[in-house]
Scaffold this motif. Structure first.
Motif, short mmCIF file in Angstrom:
data_model
loop_
_atom_site.label_atom_id
_atom_site.label_comp_id
_atom_site.label_asym_id
_atom_site.label_seq_id
_atom_site.Cartn_x
_atom_site.Cartn_y
_atom_site.Cartn_z
N PHE A 123 -9.21 -51.89 -34.81
CA PHE A 123 -9.11 -50.60 -34.14
C PHE A 123 -10.50 -49.99 -33.95
O PHE A 123 -10.81 -49.45 -32.88
N ALA A 142 -12.35 -51.96 -31.19
CA ALA A 142 -11.76 -51.68 -29.89
C ALA A 142 -12.12 -50.27 -29.42
O ALA A 142 -12.35 -50.03 -28.23
N SER A 143 -12.19 -49.32 -30.36
CA SER A 143 -12.57 -47.95 -30.00
C SER A 143 -13.96 -47.90 -29.42
O SER A 143 -14.22 -47.21 -28.43
N ALA A 185 -3.40 -44.06 -30.80
CA ALA A 185 -3.46 -44.87 -32.02
C ALA A 185 -4.10 -44.09 -33.16
O ALA A 185 -3.65 -44.17 -34.31
N LEU A 186 -5.13 -43.31 -32.85
CA LEU A 186 -5.76 -42.48 -33.87
C LEU A 186 -4.78 -41.44 -34.39
O LEU A 186 -4.72 -41.17 -35.60
N LEU A 191 -7.11 -54.57 -28.67
CA LEU A 191 -6.33 -53.78 -29.62
C LEU A 191 -4.84 -54.04 -29.51
O LEU A 191 -4.13 -54.15 -30.51
N MET A 247 -6.17 -45.27 -27.21
CA MET A 247 -7.00 -45.21 -28.41
C MET A 247 -6.75 -43.90 -29.17
O MET A 247 -6.62 -43.89 -30.39
N SER A 289 -8.90 -44.30 -22.49
CA SER A 289 -9.11 -43.77 -23.84
C SER A 289 -7.82 -43.23 -24.46
O SER A 289 -7.74 -43.04 -25.67
N GLY A 316 -11.53 -54.03 -24.51
CA GLY A 316 -11.28 -53.37 -25.79
C GLY A 316 -9.83 -52.98 -25.95
O GLY A 316 -9.24 -53.13 -27.02
N LEU A 317 -9.24 -52.46 -24.88
CA LEU A 317 -7.84 -52.07 -24.93
C LEU A 317 -6.94 -53.29 -25.13
O LEU A 317 -6.01 -53.27 -25.95
N VAL A 374 -13.83 -49.47 -25.85
CA VAL A 374 -13.16 -48.65 -24.83
C VAL A 374 -13.96 -47.40 -24.53
O VAL A 374 -14.26 -47.08 -23.37
#
Length: 271
Positions: A252, A255-256, A237-238, A126, A234, A231, A122-123, A259
């Motif tokens: 995103f 991917a969130s 990014a948020l 992204l 993530m 995390s 997932g990471l 992850v």
């Protein structure tokens, strides 16, 4: 510590780590401060706020690891973009901490292996689409910082007093940070706003955040402590979406889920 306390402490620490990335990015993109000044002020302000809470503690090996991580983090982000830097940093943390855990006899079960793979996929999903080949020097510096942070986290497992230990580590790291500042004096560029970002990074997201992280480490093994840090990009990014007007994309969101779901598998599926 109860499972709830471990969860809350870990959550607060991850938010603090993401805050460090945001503050560093804000400082270098929006102000004229240099990396050595940012690092020195970050360590000094973190040491001061912790000194107000406790007297002394810590040791020199974690202090050196803390300084090496903080300096590498700042200098690497002068040449790396945010996604590349995060991928290199936390990839190095993963290798260091999980490698140490396996060396000490920890083993991943099927569900934990699946969770780790899911989280890392997932990471990568992204970050890789926006990642070009990074500058070699910046990549090496950030990888060094990731190893140092992995060592710092490993040294924090099982400490009796998380706040006192973190305070001592920061106090010992201050002269190292000031030494870096004076060594780079010919290239120093001070900026009031940049210094303010460094103070926020040192006091809140580093000093207090790392004390909370040392507390959380008492309830996590090396593999769990390594994986949960996936995390952080993530969360960063948020933060960029909420405070820097970066776009919210389907990539995103997917991917969130990958992850955070993978992290949950590694932590919860112990047996």
């Amino acid at each position: 510590m109860s499972n709830v306390q471990v969860f809350l402490s870990t959550l607060l620490a991850m938010i603090a780590f993401a805050g460090n990335s945001l503050l560093c990015r804000l400082a270098f993109q929006g102000t004229g401060i240099d990396a050595a000044s940012f690092t020195g002020m970050r360590l000094l302000s973190g040491a001061l706020v912790l000194w107000l809470l406790v007297a002394r503690g810590g040791s020199w090996w974690p202090a050196w690891a803390l300084f090496l991580y903080a300096a590498a983090f700042s200098f690497a982000y002068l040449s790396l973009d945010t996604g590349t830097g995060a991928l290199l940093l936390f990839g190095a943390v993963q290798v260091t901490m999980i490698g140490a855990g396996l060396w000490r006899g920890e083993r991943l079960n099927r569900w934990q292996s699946l969770g780790l793979g899911c989280a890392f996929a997932g990471l990568v999903g992204l970050l890789l689409p926006g990642v070009s080949a990074p500058p070699f020097a910046g990549a090496v510096i950030m990888l060094t910082g990731g190893v140092a942070w992995g060592v710092y986290s490993l040294r924090g497992r099982g400490v009796a007093d998380a706040t006192r230990t973190t305070a001592g580590n920061f106090l010992r790291a201050v002269p190292l940070g000031l030494g870096l500042f004076f060594a780079c004096l010919p290239w120093v560029r001070l900026d009031a706003t940049g210094l303010w970002y460094a103070v926020l990074s040192g006091t809140l997201t580093s000093g207090l955040g790392y004390a909370v992280w040392y507390r959380a480490l008492g309830g996590l093994n090396a593999t769990q402590a390594a994986t949960v840090q996936l995390s952080v990009p993530m969360l960063a990014a948020l933060g960029g979406i909420l405070w820097l007007s970066e776009p919210l994309t389907l990539r995103f969101l997917l991917a969130s889920v990958a992850v955070l779901g993978g992290v949950a598998l590694v932590i919860l599926r112990r047996g």
